[in-house]
Design a protein around this motif. Sequence first.
Motif, PDB file in Angstrom:
ATOM      1  N   GLN A  88       6.599   1.456  -9.496  1.00  0.00           N
ATOM      2  CA  GLN A  88       7.795   1.778 -10.275  1.00  0.00           C
ATOM      3  C   GLN A  88       8.566   0.508 -10.640  1.00  0.00           C
ATOM      4  O   GLN A  88       9.047   0.374 -11.770  1.00  0.00           O
ATOM      5  CB  GLN A  88       8.706   2.728  -9.492  1.00  0.00           C
ATOM      6  N   SER A  95       9.479   4.762   2.371  1.00  0.00           N
ATOM      7  CA  SER A  95      10.682   5.566   2.209  1.00  0.00           C
ATOM      8  C   SER A  95      10.700   6.190   0.822  1.00  0.00           C
ATOM      9  O   SER A  95      10.332   5.542  -0.165  1.00  0.00           O
ATOM     10  CB  SER A  95      11.916   4.688   2.399  1.00  0.00           C
ATOM     11  N   ASP A  96      11.156   7.432   0.748  1.00  0.00           N
ATOM     12  CA  ASP A  96      11.267   8.062  -0.570  1.00  0.00           C
ATOM     13  C   ASP A  96      12.605   7.738  -1.226  1.00  0.00           C
ATOM     14  O   ASP A  96      12.892   8.206  -2.320  1.00  0.00           O
ATOM     15  CB  ASP A  96      11.049   9.571  -0.479  1.00  0.00           C
ATOM     16  N   THR A  97      13.410   6.906  -0.573  1.00  0.00           N
ATOM     17  CA  THR A  97      14.712   6.539  -1.141  1.00  0.00           C
ATOM     18  C   THR A  97      14.689   5.172  -1.823  1.00  0.00           C
ATOM     19  O   THR A  97      15.710   4.720  -2.326  1.00  0.00           O
ATOM     20  CB  THR A  97      15.813   6.537  -0.060  1.00  0.00           C
ATOM     21  N   THR A 119       8.805   2.516  -5.468  1.00  0.00           N
ATOM     22  CA  THR A 119       7.504   1.941  -5.129  1.00  0.00           C
ATOM     23  C   THR A 119       7.329   0.651  -5.923  1.00  0.00           C
ATOM     24  O   THR A 119       8.029   0.417  -6.911  1.00  0.00           O
ATOM     25  CB  THR A 119       6.366   2.907  -5.498  1.00  0.00           C
ATOM     26  N   ARG A 160       2.703   5.442   4.349  1.00  0.00           N
ATOM     27  CA  ARG A 160       4.097   5.417   4.786  1.00  0.00           C
ATOM     28  C   ARG A 160       4.949   4.663   3.784  1.00  0.00           C
ATOM     29  O   ARG A 160       4.484   3.755   3.123  1.00  0.00           O
ATOM     30  CB  ARG A 160       4.240   4.729   6.139  1.00  0.00           C
ATOM     31  N   HIS A 217       8.923   0.143   1.201  1.00  0.00           N
ATOM     32  CA  HIS A 217       8.337   0.390  -0.115  1.00  0.00           C
ATOM     33  C   HIS A 217       6.869   0.757   0.011  1.00  0.00           C
ATOM     34  O   HIS A 217       6.159   0.237   0.864  1.00  0.00           O
ATOM     35  CB  HIS A 217       8.410  -0.877  -0.978  1.00  0.00           C
ATOM     36  N   VAL A 218       6.409   1.628  -0.876  1.00  0.00           N
ATOM     37  CA  VAL A 218       4.975   1.831  -1.040  1.00  0.00           C
ATOM     38  C   VAL A 218       4.516   0.676  -1.913  1.00  0.00           C
ATOM     39  O   VAL A 218       4.932   0.546  -3.062  1.00  0.00           O
ATOM     40  CB  VAL A 218       4.655   3.189  -1.696  1.00  0.00           C
TER      41      VAL A 218
END
Length: 107
Positions: free
Chosen positions: A61, A53-55, A58, A51, A43-44
């Motif tokens: 969010q 994951s975009d999956t 965040t 760094r 997680h961001v």
Amino acid sequence: MKRIPGSRCAVAITLLLTMAGESAAADPARGRDIAERWCSACHVVAPGQLRGSDTVPTFAQIGKSDKFDEAGLSVFLAAPHHSRMPNLSLTRSEIADLVAYIRATKP
């Protein structure tokens, strides 16, 4: 109406006060430390993090999501139900700190 024996009632009240005290004492700074140590690989978790994951969502969010209020986040972190989410075995205090940090990251 059944009466609860005095000792059971005292134990119940003590447990409730302890849980309330832990959530009231939640520390977002400690939550950020936990997030950076355990969650930032996927997680961001903080502004400026390069760094993640975009999956997965965040923390910003998650923090603004209506799906996850404090109670929902606490339950999820205590026993993650997602197959890719590891069970971190966090204490109630650590969960409270992490939830306080996530909720504070709302944009």
